[in-house]
Design an enzyme around this catalytic site. Sequence first.
Site, PDB file in Angstrom:
ATOM      1  N   CYS A 276       0.829  -1.220   0.000  1.00 25.03           N
ATOM      2  CA  CYS A 276       0.000   0.000   0.000  1.00 25.03           C
ATOM      3  C   CYS A 276       0.858   1.262   0.000  1.00 25.03           C
ATOM      4  O   CYS A 276       0.365   2.338  -0.334  1.00 25.03           O
ATOM      5  CB  CYS A 276      -0.950  -0.006   1.188  1.00 25.03           C
ATOM      6  SG  CYS A 276      -2.027  -1.438   1.178  1.00 25.03           S
TER       7      CYS A 276
ATOM      8  N   HIS B 204      -3.424   6.840   2.328  1.00 23.09           N
ATOM      9  CA  HIS B 204      -3.806   5.571   1.708  1.00 23.09           C
ATOM     10  C   HIS B 204      -5.198   5.199   2.233  1.00 23.09           C
ATOM     11  O   HIS B 204      -5.494   5.328   3.430  1.00 23.09           O
ATOM     12  CB  HIS B 204      -2.795   4.477   2.065  1.00 23.09           C
ATOM     13  CG  HIS B 204      -3.317   3.109   1.777  1.00 23.09           C
ATOM     14  ND1 HIS B 204      -3.824   2.762   0.541  1.00 23.09           N
ATOM     15  CD2 HIS B 204      -3.450   2.011   2.563  1.00 23.09           C
ATOM     16  CE1 HIS B 204      -4.241   1.518   0.589  1.00 23.09           C
ATOM     17  NE2 HIS B 204      -4.025   1.033   1.795  1.00 23.09           N
TER      18      HIS B 204
ATOM     19  N   ASN C 287     -10.282  -0.438  -0.728  1.00 22.40           N
ATOM     20  CA  ASN C 287      -8.824  -0.332  -0.598  1.00 22.40           C
ATOM     21  C   ASN C 287      -8.190  -0.902  -1.873  1.00 22.40           C
ATOM     22  O   ASN C 287      -8.238  -2.103  -2.105  1.00 22.40           O
ATOM     23  CB  ASN C 287      -8.386  -1.119   0.646  1.00 22.40           C
ATOM     24  CG  ASN C 287      -6.873  -1.124   0.851  1.00 22.40           C
ATOM     25  OD1 ASN C 287      -6.114  -0.783  -0.041  1.00 22.40           O
ATOM     26  ND2 ASN C 287      -6.448  -1.526   2.039  1.00 22.40           N
TER      27      ASN C 287
HETATM   28  C1  LIG Z   1     -10.645  -5.870   8.451  1.00 20.06           C
HETATM   29  C2  LIG Z   1     -11.314  -4.915   9.428  1.00 20.06           C
HETATM   30  C3  LIG Z   1     -12.302  -4.047   8.658  1.00 20.06           C
HETATM   31  C4  LIG Z   1     -12.092  -5.693  10.439  1.00 20.06           C
HETATM   32  O1  LIG Z   1     -12.726  -4.787  11.324  1.00 20.06           O
HETATM   33  P1  LIG Z   1     -12.580  -4.944  12.909  1.00 20.06           P
HETATM   34  O2  LIG Z   1     -13.452  -3.933  13.511  1.00 20.06           O
HETATM   35  O3  LIG Z   1     -11.107  -4.895  13.218  1.00 20.06           O
HETATM   36  O4  LIG Z   1     -13.153  -6.352  13.128  1.00 20.06           O
HETATM   37  P2  LIG Z   1     -12.432  -7.594  13.822  1.00 20.06           P
HETATM   38  O5  LIG Z   1     -11.408  -8.179  12.912  1.00 20.06           O
HETATM   39  O6  LIG Z   1     -12.012  -7.183  15.185  1.00 20.06           O
HETATM   40  O7  LIG Z   1     -13.661  -8.555  13.897  1.00 20.06           O
HETATM   41  C5  LIG Z   1     -14.838  -8.238  14.628  1.00 20.06           C
HETATM   42  C6  LIG Z   1     -15.860  -9.299  14.355  1.00 20.06           C
HETATM   43  O8  LIG Z   1     -16.409  -9.089  13.036  1.00 20.06           O
HETATM   44  C7  LIG Z   1     -16.301 -10.299  12.285  1.00 20.06           C
HETATM   45  N1  LIG Z   1     -16.132  -9.977  10.874  1.00 20.06           N
HETATM   46  C8  LIG Z   1     -14.975  -9.894  10.164  1.00 20.06           C
HETATM   47  N2  LIG Z   1     -15.262  -9.568   8.896  1.00 20.06           N
HETATM   48  C9  LIG Z   1     -16.601  -9.451   8.805  1.00 20.06           C
HETATM   49  C10 LIG Z   1     -17.479  -9.127   7.758  1.00 20.06           C
HETATM   50  N3  LIG Z   1     -17.057  -8.864   6.513  1.00 20.06           N
HETATM   51  N4  LIG Z   1     -18.809  -9.067   8.030  1.00 20.06           N
HETATM   52  C11 LIG Z   1     -19.256  -9.317   9.263  1.00 20.06           C
HETATM   53  N5  LIG Z   1     -18.486  -9.636  10.295  1.00 20.06           N
HETATM   54  C12 LIG Z   1     -17.165  -9.697  10.070  1.00 20.06           C
HETATM   55  C13 LIG Z   1     -15.111 -11.006  12.881  1.00 20.06           C
HETATM   56  O9  LIG Z   1     -15.174 -12.390  12.625  1.00 20.06           O
HETATM   57  C14 LIG Z   1     -15.280 -10.706  14.352  1.00 20.06           C
HETATM   58  O10 LIG Z   1     -16.242 -11.563  14.898  1.00 20.06           O
HETATM   59  P3  LIG Z   1     -16.040 -12.147  16.389  1.00 20.06           P
HETATM   60  O11 LIG Z   1     -16.028 -10.928  17.276  1.00 20.06           O
HETATM   61  O12 LIG Z   1     -17.226 -13.030  16.548  1.00 20.06           O
HETATM   62  O13 LIG Z   1     -14.718 -12.850  16.365  1.00 20.06           O
HETATM   63  C15 LIG Z   1     -10.280  -4.034  10.152  1.00 20.06           C
HETATM   64  O14 LIG Z   1      -9.580  -4.809  11.070  1.00 20.06           O
HETATM   65  C16 LIG Z   1      -9.318  -3.358   9.235  1.00 20.06           C
HETATM   66  O15 LIG Z   1      -9.682  -2.539   8.421  1.00 20.06           O
HETATM   67  N6  LIG Z   1      -8.022  -3.669   9.411  1.00 20.06           N
HETATM   68  C17 LIG Z   1      -6.981  -3.049   8.602  1.00 20.06           C
HETATM   69  C18 LIG Z   1      -7.016  -3.650   7.253  1.00 20.06           C
HETATM   70  C19 LIG Z   1      -6.109  -2.973   6.300  1.00 20.06           C
HETATM   71  O16 LIG Z   1      -5.975  -1.776   6.318  1.00 20.06           O
HETATM   72  N7  LIG Z   1      -5.510  -3.786   5.442  1.00 20.06           N
HETATM   73  C20 LIG Z   1      -4.732  -3.347   4.377  1.00 20.06           C
HETATM   74  C21 LIG Z   1      -3.408  -2.873   4.804  1.00 20.06           C
HETATM   75  S1  LIG Z   1      -3.203  -1.249   4.327  1.00 20.06           S
END
Ligand SMILES: CC(C)(COP(=O)(O)OP(=O)(O)OC[C@H]1O[C@@H](n2cnc3c(N)ncnc32)[C@H](O)[C@@H]1OP(=O)(O)O)[C@@H](O)C(=O)NCCC(=O)NCCS
Length: 331
Positions: free
Chosen positions: A116, A258, A288
Amino acid sequence: MHKPLGMKISGTGRALPERVVPNSEFEKYLETNDKWIRERTGIVERRFVSEGETTASLAVDASRKAIEMAGLTPDDIDLIIVATITPEAILPSTACFVQQELCNKPVPAFDLVAACSGFVYALINATAMVQTGAYKHVLAIGAEVMTAITDPEDRGTAILFGDGAGAAVISATPDADGPALLHSTMSAEGSGDSVLFVPAGGSRVRTSQMTLDERLHYVKMNGREVYKRAVKRNHDLVDQTLSEAGVTADDIKLVIPHQSNLRIVESARERMGLAPDRMYTNIDRYGNTSGASIPICLDECMRAGRLEPGDLCLLIAFGAGFTWASALIRI
Ligand SMILES: CC(C)(COP(=O)(O)OP(=O)(O)OC[C@H]1O[C@@H](n2cnc3c(N)ncnc32)[C@H](O)[C@@H]1OP(=O)(O)O)[C@@H](O)C(=O)NCCC(=O)NCCS
């Protein structure tokens, strides 16, 4: 690189696939919903490629527009740098495919892998190249077909990524009194290799029937860990840039971060105490797009008149590796 370097972004362009994929599409086959995706990421829809659209075709489309805005022809380009983690092929480089499609003569062309942070790395490298005096107009491109490496069955990543490309022509200027790269940072720290990665397909884990069966050719991500690291690193990048460049947040017309997650971006905005309209976002429309997100934003801002000559613009990025980079530019 803290000495101001003369360079001009003389043209920008972007290419987004026509196919729009709204959040509701994922509700059909994944345990997710539109509300969750909007609230946790800020994404409403993204673009996915259709048959015939590839990383190189998007890169060429974006580049042609950037070259046209610069008032140049493809033959004026003397170096091509493509930042991508989703190359046209393993071999040769995507930059070679772009050269073949775009140019009538051989020019140096290479790919750069910094996830990224890739486009900011490319822009800083392009600036260094024009500063040597050897190159006049360098094409810096961020191009991704993230759907090529995203597991459609993994709800943690499938909803996040999109396809697209952005390009900028970086041109030489004689001094740093006008348009310039005022401050920049590039860095990497490899501890992210088990947090955000594609396990198979390289020399460490070769492609086999087992890796395909186990879906190891797709991105694996510990979203929560990446999130924490991204927030902290963005804060550090902002603090470091403001202090080392000797500017305040008020001096900066527009920050282009980003587009990883709206909450990560908002956290950087709050750290800087900026009004919402001074932190550019388009993650709601494109998701993204990894290395393509910043140049796509940059092109939208240039064409909408959000950035004008003399304005300061700060680019900040954090990605897999981990890698991070920032560039404070006077337009
Ligand atoms: C991926 C992301 C959106 C997930 O959001 P979050 O608030 O961190 O959610 P978590 O990973 O803590 O998961 C919370 C819950 O939602 C669930 N969940 C994950 N994806 C889901 C989806 N698409 N729909 C519904 N629920 C989802 C998880 O399983 C978890 O359930 P649990 O509590 O029963 O275990 C977030 O972590 C994120 O954006 N991370 C950075 C990603 C990124 O920038 N990547 C590229 C690098 S630049």
